[in-house]
Design an enzyme around this catalytic site. Structure first.
Site, PDB file in Angstrom:
ATOM      1  N   HIS A   1      -2.983 -21.888  -3.948  1.00 48.02           N
ATOM      2  CA  HIS A   1      -3.675 -21.365  -5.130  1.00 48.02           C
ATOM      3  C   HIS A   1      -4.052 -22.472  -6.122  1.00 48.02           C
ATOM      4  O   HIS A   1      -5.181 -22.488  -6.618  1.00 48.02           O
ATOM      5  CB  HIS A   1      -2.810 -20.330  -5.856  1.00 48.02           C
TER       6      HIS A   1
ATOM      7  N   HIS B   1       5.525 -21.888  -3.570  1.00 46.32           N
ATOM      8  CA  HIS B   1       4.965 -21.299  -2.355  1.00 46.32           C
ATOM      9  C   HIS B   1       4.268 -22.416  -1.592  1.00 46.32           C
ATOM     10  O   HIS B   1       3.321 -23.016  -2.124  1.00 46.32           O
ATOM     11  CB  HIS B   1       3.941 -20.208  -2.702  1.00 46.32           C
TER      12      HIS B   1
ATOM     13  N   GLU C   1       2.961 -16.112 -10.954  1.00 43.07           N
ATOM     14  CA  GLU C   1       2.443 -16.981  -9.896  1.00 43.07           C
ATOM     15  C   GLU C   1       1.150 -17.649 -10.347  1.00 43.07           C
ATOM     16  O   GLU C   1       0.291 -17.011 -10.968  1.00 43.07           O
ATOM     17  CB  GLU C   1       2.217 -16.170  -8.609  1.00 43.07           C
TER      18      GLU C   1
ATOM     19  N   TYR D   1       1.156  -7.030  -4.323  1.00 42.78           N
ATOM     20  CA  TYR D   1       0.012  -7.775  -4.884  1.00 42.78           C
ATOM     21  C   TYR D   1      -1.120  -6.829  -5.242  1.00 42.78           C
ATOM     22  O   TYR D   1      -2.111  -7.230  -5.837  1.00 42.78           O
ATOM     23  CB  TYR D   1      -0.465  -8.858  -3.898  1.00 42.78           C
TER      24      TYR D   1
ATOM     25  N   HIS E   1      -4.699 -18.638   2.817  1.00 41.84           N
ATOM     26  CA  HIS E   1      -3.612 -19.535   3.237  1.00 41.84           C
ATOM     27  C   HIS E   1      -3.838 -20.038   4.659  1.00 41.84           C
ATOM     28  O   HIS E   1      -4.332 -19.304   5.506  1.00 41.84           O
ATOM     29  CB  HIS E   1      -2.263 -18.812   3.196  1.00 41.84           C
TER      30      HIS E   1
ATOM     31  N   ASP F   1      -8.363 -18.620  -2.178  1.00 39.19           N
ATOM     32  CA  ASP F   1      -7.053 -18.043  -1.834  1.00 39.19           C
ATOM     33  C   ASP F   1      -6.976 -17.539  -0.393  1.00 39.19           C
ATOM     34  O   ASP F   1      -6.765 -16.352  -0.141  1.00 39.19           O
ATOM     35  CB  ASP F   1      -6.671 -16.923  -2.824  1.00 39.19           C
TER      36      ASP F   1
ATOM     37  N   ARG G   1       0.878  -1.191   0.000  1.00 37.70           N
ATOM     38  CA  ARG G   1       0.000   0.000   0.000  1.00 37.70           C
ATOM     39  C   ARG G   1       0.906   1.229   0.000  1.00 37.70           C
ATOM     40  O   ARG G   1       1.727   1.389   0.877  1.00 37.70           O
ATOM     41  CB  ARG G   1      -0.899   0.036   1.232  1.00 37.70           C
TER      42      ARG G   1
ATOM     43  N   HIS H   1       8.880 -10.415  -4.142  1.00 41.84           N
ATOM     44  CA  HIS H   1       7.471 -10.452  -4.540  1.00 41.84           C
ATOM     45  C   HIS H   1       7.015  -9.024  -4.844  1.00 41.84           C
ATOM     46  O   HIS H   1       7.174  -8.134  -4.028  1.00 41.84           O
ATOM     47  CB  HIS H   1       6.634 -11.065  -3.407  1.00 41.84           C
TER      48      HIS H   1
ATOM     49  N   ASP I   1       2.042 -21.935  -6.377  1.00 40.48           N
ATOM     50  CA  ASP I   1       1.555 -21.751  -5.007  1.00 40.48           C
ATOM     51  C   ASP I   1       0.596 -22.916  -4.711  1.00 40.48           C
ATOM     52  O   ASP I   1      -0.424 -23.075  -5.384  1.00 40.48           O
ATOM     53  CB  ASP I   1       0.845 -20.389  -4.911  1.00 40.48           C
TER      54      ASP I   1
ATOM     55  N   GLU J   1       4.257 -19.003   3.041  1.00 42.37           N
ATOM     56  CA  GLU J   1       3.496 -17.747   3.162  1.00 42.37           C
ATOM     57  C   GLU J   1       2.287 -18.028   4.038  1.00 42.37           C
ATOM     58  O   GLU J   1       1.169 -17.630   3.724  1.00 42.37           O
ATOM     59  CB  GLU J   1       2.994 -17.284   1.803  1.00 42.37           C
TER      60      GLU J   1
ATOM     61  N   HIS K   1       1.817 -11.371  -9.477  1.00 46.97           N
ATOM     62  CA  HIS K   1       0.495 -11.896  -9.815  1.00 46.97           C
ATOM     63  C   HIS K   1       0.135 -11.368 -11.206  1.00 46.97           C
ATOM     64  O   HIS K   1       0.170 -10.155 -11.421  1.00 46.97           O
ATOM     65  CB  HIS K   1      -0.548 -11.429  -8.797  1.00 46.97           C
TER      66      HIS K   1
HETATM   67 ZN    ZN Z   1      -2.339 -16.377  -1.883  1.00 45.47          ZN
HETATM   68 FE    FE Z   2       1.823 -17.219  -3.118  1.00 44.71          FE
HETATM   69 FE    FE Z   3       1.670 -14.052  -4.253  1.00 42.87          FE
END
Ligand code: ZN
Ligand code: FE
Ligand code: FE
Length: 276
Positions: free
Chosen positions: A179, A211, A142, A70, A226, A224, A37, A67, A176, A256, A107
């Site tokens: 995912h 991941h 990803e 996102y 985790h 999605d 952000r 990374h 991932d 993650e 992503h």
């Molecule tokens: Zn995720």
């Molecule tokens: Fe991931």
């Molecule tokens: Fe990711």
């Protein structure tokens, strides 16, 4: 060599992350290139980078994984949103070259009603703008869960992005586990079958990182969320199979999961103890 690590905070620089990694039994790590952000990036400190490179070598680190924020959407319908993704990722590409030869994951984006084909085209356009023949960084797409209008929800879409990328030798995939399970790849009952499909569509040589996340939701839920290792729908037995599978066992595995450092330390120990 078993390369295992987790997502760490980048706020104190590379050397701090590497030492934190070692303190929890890791030999690789993942970090955000900048605040998701506001997109503020930490100033790169040449001294810190030098110390890190030496330390990583002494401690036999595997490749590290940066990374992208996102919150970026390279396939947005809004040109301003796409330009922001382009500007940030272009800058990240330059910054990554201070730690040469590592991995940068992002992503692929959400097409937000334009259709997957349009989203794929826009993301490939972004890659065609930021990639250079000189770069040493491999950029990873990803695998996504397919929530909302995400692209990269199946191997075919990732392959399509790569096919439209001129410097596709600079592009790979980060798988991932949460995912792909949420997306409808049954890694619990047939991980090898999923790898066969990956190989048939993309080519296993393109798989560069994994991941490691359990999932709070059942198979094909497109959610999605985790979960800690062994506490979700994927389960520890499958995680064991994955880290010991000869086709992927030498890749870097990055956690993650919803954890603080001590939680990561115990998951890393659990996975190390599960290596055959
Ligand atoms: Zn995720
Ligand atoms: Fe991931
Ligand atoms: Fe990711």
């Amino acid at each position: 060599m078993f390369y295992i690590g987790c997502h760490l905070s980048a706020s104190k620089g590379f050397t701090h992350m590497a030492k934190e990694a070692v303190s929890i039994g890791a030999n690789t790590f993942q970090f955000f290139t900048r605040n998701p952000r506001g997109f503020a990036a930490k100033e790169i400190d040449a001294e810190d980078v030098k110390t890190f490179l030496q330390y990583a070598q002494e401690n036999n680190f595997g490749k590290i994984l940066a990374h992208a924020p996102y919150t970026l959407n390279p396939s947005s319908a809004d040109e301003k949103v796409r330009e922001l993704a382009l500007r940030i990722m272009h800058d990240d590409m330059q910054r990554m070259e201070c730690v040469p030869g590592n991995l940068y994951n992002f992503h692929p984006g959400s097409h937000v009603g334009q259709g997957a084909d349009k989203g794929i085209e826009l993301t490939a356009n972004l890659l065609n703008t930021i990639l250079t023949p000189q770069q040493t960084t491999t950029v990873l797409l990803e695998t996504m869960s397919g929530k909302g209008s995400e692209i990269g929800r199946n191997f075919e879409e990732l392959k399509e992005i790569m096919d439209r990328t001129e410097l596709s030798e600079k592009v790979g995939v980060c798988l991932d586990t949460c995912h792909v399970y949420d997306a409808g790849y049954d890694i619990v009952n047939d991980f090898d079958g999923v790898l066969d499909e990956f190989d048939r569509i993309i080519g296993l040589e393109k798989l560069c990182a994994i991941h490691m996340n359990d999932s709070k939701n059942p198979y094909e839920s497109h959610k999605d969320r985790h979960e800690k290792i062994g506490e979700g729908y994927i389960g520890l037995e499958t995680m064991r199979k994955i880290i010991n599978n000869p086709r992927v066992k030498n890749l870097p595995f990055l956690l993650e999961t919803p954890n603080e450092l001590d939680g990561y330390a115990s998951e890393i120990k659990l996975l190390k103890d599960s290596r055959e």
